[in-house]
Design a protein around this motif. Sequence first.
Motif, PDB file in Angstrom:
ATOM      1  N   UNK A 102       0.777  -1.171   0.115  1.00 51.93           N
ATOM      2  CA  UNK A 102      -0.100   0.138   0.281  1.00 51.93           C
ATOM      3  C   UNK A 102       0.866   1.373  -0.148  1.00 51.93           C
ATOM      4  N   UNK A 103       1.869   1.206   0.828  1.00 50.07           N
ATOM      5  CA  UNK A 103       2.834   2.299   0.586  1.00 50.07           C
ATOM      6  C   UNK A 103       3.374   2.601  -0.512  1.00 50.07           C
ATOM      7  N   UNK A 104       3.814   1.501  -1.181  1.00 50.86           N
ATOM      8  CA  UNK A 104       4.493   1.780  -2.389  1.00 50.86           C
ATOM      9  C   UNK A 104       3.641   2.356  -3.585  1.00 50.86           C
ATOM     10  N   UNK A 105       2.275   1.780  -3.239  1.00 54.83           N
ATOM     11  CA  UNK A 105       1.236   2.563  -4.304  1.00 54.83           C
ATOM     12  C   UNK A 105       1.095   3.815  -3.937  1.00 54.83           C
ATOM     13  N   UNK A 106       1.149   4.358  -2.803  1.00 52.11           N
ATOM     14  CA  UNK A 106       0.921   5.537  -2.176  1.00 52.11           C
ATOM     15  C   UNK A 106       2.143   6.670  -3.028  1.00 52.11           C
ATOM     16  N   UNK A 107       3.350   5.658  -2.787  1.00 53.51           N
ATOM     17  CA  UNK A 107       4.716   6.501  -3.159  1.00 53.51           C
ATOM     18  C   UNK A 107       4.603   6.962  -4.737  1.00 53.51           C
ATOM     19  N   UNK A 108       4.195   5.675  -5.324  1.00 56.70           N
ATOM     20  CA  UNK A 108       4.019   5.717  -7.061  1.00 56.70           C
ATOM     21  C   UNK A 108       3.033   6.756  -7.354  1.00 56.70           C
ATOM     22  N   UNK A 109       1.958   6.761  -6.701  1.00 56.11           N
ATOM     23  CA  UNK A 109       0.840   7.669  -7.076  1.00 56.11           C
ATOM     24  C   UNK A 109       1.621   9.172  -6.838  1.00 56.11           C
ATOM     25  N   UNK A 110       2.214   9.545  -5.771  1.00 59.77           N
ATOM     26  CA  UNK A 110       2.854  10.718  -5.389  1.00 59.77           C
ATOM     27  C   UNK A 110       3.690  11.227  -6.408  1.00 59.77           C
ATOM     28  N   UNK A 111       4.740  10.344  -6.741  1.00 60.64           N
ATOM     29  CA  UNK A 111       5.471  10.537  -7.864  1.00 60.64           C
ATOM     30  C   UNK A 111       4.913  10.905  -9.086  1.00 60.64           C
TER      31      UNK A 111
END
Length: 81
Positions: free
Chosen positions: A1-10
């Motif tokens: 989930x945190x990786x998805x958020x980081x990818x989305x933020x990027x």
Amino acid sequence: MTQDMRALEREIEETRQRLASTIDQLAHRAHPKTIVDRQVATVRSTFVDDSGAPRTDNILKVAGAVVGVVVLLTVVRKVAR
């Protein structure tokens, strides 16, 4: 989930940077000095070729048109009197 958020933020940040770049390009294109420079280059290319030599055929056409308009205005003024 945190990786998805980081990818989305990027992805959001990359999109923001692309939009900022596009806005800068549009602002440059719409700047009056840029528009004038572009139009001057267009007119100049009509009367001067790439090597810097004058395009006499185009110059003569414009000169002929100017002379024609002056003669026409002179004739119209004399007829109107």
